[in-house]
Write an enzyme that holds these catalytic residues in place. Sequence first.
Site, PDB file in Angstrom:
ATOM      1  N   ARG A  14       0.835  -1.209   0.000  1.00  0.00           N
ATOM      2  CA  ARG A  14       0.000   0.000   0.000  1.00  0.00           C
ATOM      3  C   ARG A  14       0.869   1.257   0.000  1.00  0.00           C
ATOM      4  O   ARG A  14       1.021   1.914  -1.013  1.00  0.00           O
ATOM      5  CB  ARG A  14      -0.951  -0.007   1.209  1.00  0.00           C
ATOM      6  CG  ARG A  14      -2.148   0.940   1.057  1.00  0.00           C
ATOM      7  CD  ARG A  14      -1.862   2.387   1.392  1.00  0.00           C
ATOM      8  NE  ARG A  14      -1.475   2.605   2.784  1.00  0.00           N
ATOM      9  CZ  ARG A  14      -1.078   3.797   3.242  1.00  0.00           C
ATOM     10  NH1 ARG A  14      -1.026   4.851   2.452  1.00  0.00           N
ATOM     11  NH2 ARG A  14      -0.716   3.931   4.511  1.00  0.00           N
ATOM     12  N   GLU A 144      -3.754  10.983  10.285  1.00  0.00           N
ATOM     13  CA  GLU A 144      -2.881  11.576   9.271  1.00  0.00           C
ATOM     14  C   GLU A 144      -2.280  12.896   9.765  1.00  0.00           C
ATOM     15  O   GLU A 144      -2.966  13.716  10.354  1.00  0.00           O
ATOM     16  CB  GLU A 144      -3.664  11.802   7.973  1.00  0.00           C
ATOM     17  CG  GLU A 144      -2.781  12.239   6.815  1.00  0.00           C
ATOM     18  CD  GLU A 144      -3.568  12.490   5.543  1.00  0.00           C
ATOM     19  OE1 GLU A 144      -2.930  12.520   4.472  1.00  0.00           O
ATOM     20  OE2 GLU A 144      -4.802  12.655   5.616  1.00  0.00           O
ATOM     21  N   THR A 177       3.646  11.492   8.980  1.00  0.00           N
ATOM     22  CA  THR A 177       3.256  11.566   7.569  1.00  0.00           C
ATOM     23  C   THR A 177       4.277  12.299   6.710  1.00  0.00           C
ATOM     24  O   THR A 177       4.582  11.884   5.589  1.00  0.00           O
ATOM     25  CB  THR A 177       1.880  12.249   7.440  1.00  0.00           C
ATOM     26  OG1 THR A 177       0.950  11.535   8.256  1.00  0.00           O
ATOM     27  CG2 THR A 177       1.393  12.259   6.004  1.00  0.00           C
TER      28      THR A 177
END
Length: 505
Positions: A14, A144, A177
């Site tokens: 992913r 996130e 992130t």
Amino acid sequence: MEKRKIEIMDTTLRDGEQTSGVSFSAAEKLTIAQLLLEELNVDRIEIASARVSEGEFQGVKGIMSWAQEKGYTNRIEVLTFVDGGLSIEWMKKSGAKVQNLLTKGSLNHLTHQLKKTPEQHFSEIAKTISLAKENNIETNVYLEDWSNGMRNSPEYVFQYLDFIATQPVKRVLLPDTLGVLIPEHTFEYLSKITARYPNIHFDFHAHNDYDLSIANVMEALKAGVHGLHVTVNGMGERAGNAPLESTVAVINDFMPEIEINVKEPSLYKVSKLVEAFTGYRIPANKPIVGDNVFTQTAGIHADGDNKNNLYFNDLLPERFGRKRQYALGKTSGKANIEKNLQELGLKLNQEDIKLVTQRIIELGDKKETVTKEDLPYIISDVLHSKIFEEKIVVESYILSHAKGMRPSTTLSLRIDGELIEEHAQGDGQFDAFMNALGKIYKGKNLELPKLIDYAVRIPPGSSSDALCETVITWTNNGKEFKTRGLDSDQTVAAIVATQKMLNVV
């Protein structure tokens, strides 16, 4: 002391696929998923993002069909979105059972990307989690931009975590992130969180923008996280993610209080397969899996290895299914030469070794690469001896390639004085050459080594008439070796390298 068990979640399929220019086919995804879970024994894998494409859907469907037979469905995860249930519907159709729900971990992202209040966002997240539960789908949540959230809006992060603590969520996933964390901050932020929420399972997801991913992983473990996200070869956006292979080695060697399930001997095999599928080359100096990391170059190191392994550390190549090598070049000493001669089964007296060593140093000064397989040629040249005689010679060949027709080769090969001629077609001129060679060998009941890598190099800044070096990696009886050829024509250089291979084996 009882060890603390840590989950390793691999996200090569992913997040790793977000490496620029990388895209796995459905068959490749299935193969890698099988190796990660069964060969390497990672705890979980993240294999896709929901709703991306039809190809992604078919890939997930294939993996989930296999996983259901094996009882692995709860070890396979898919990134999903707060999208009114569309991702849940996608998961139901694909057979996926665990969602990693992407939510906002910083006020900056929430305010400027979603343009919503925390209360609105939390309400939508709760509905998505509830819908997943109704459909027997387990939920983990990503925050996130969490690292920037802790830096710039910690009140929001704790408000969010207070909310998520009330939800039926299995794991909370904390990603760096944008790769902005330094080890000090990693430990500080995660210590606060694990102390405040002792009953929540936290994963840490590192990025490597400042080459600090492994240092941050170590600090995250010290701070009490329960899981780590990694990728094979450190693949991922920008500078990539924390590499699986380095993470495993560091935990096993420097964190004895922690237990992981990953099987070290399979790391190199899986790493090379991912390299082959992606075309994303592993740097030669990459720890654990790079070509050079178990290669001693300096002669003094080879000499020290002969004297009680003075230049060994705990990273023994055998742990990872590899073998120590001794490079040949201008810093080579007699010890390097002797180590390589031993592997080839050749013996020279000390005076002859000195002469061979001097020639290798001269070649190294000219920036020429010398491999173990070049040694017999060098010995024969330097000593003017019959120690190495080419018993197989490519006498002549015709290479043809015309538009609209398959490339073909007519080959004349001399084996122990016997001249044999064959013709074959192929997908390219060198493939046609190898097919003709294969016919000759089949007729002689001989077996050819398998070609596993083919690299072409020209000097940087050269023009179209530059000399071209072709380096081919072969495998024979489980052993890998390289041969190289030099010519202004790439195919001819490959044929020179192949003739060397025929005589080496």
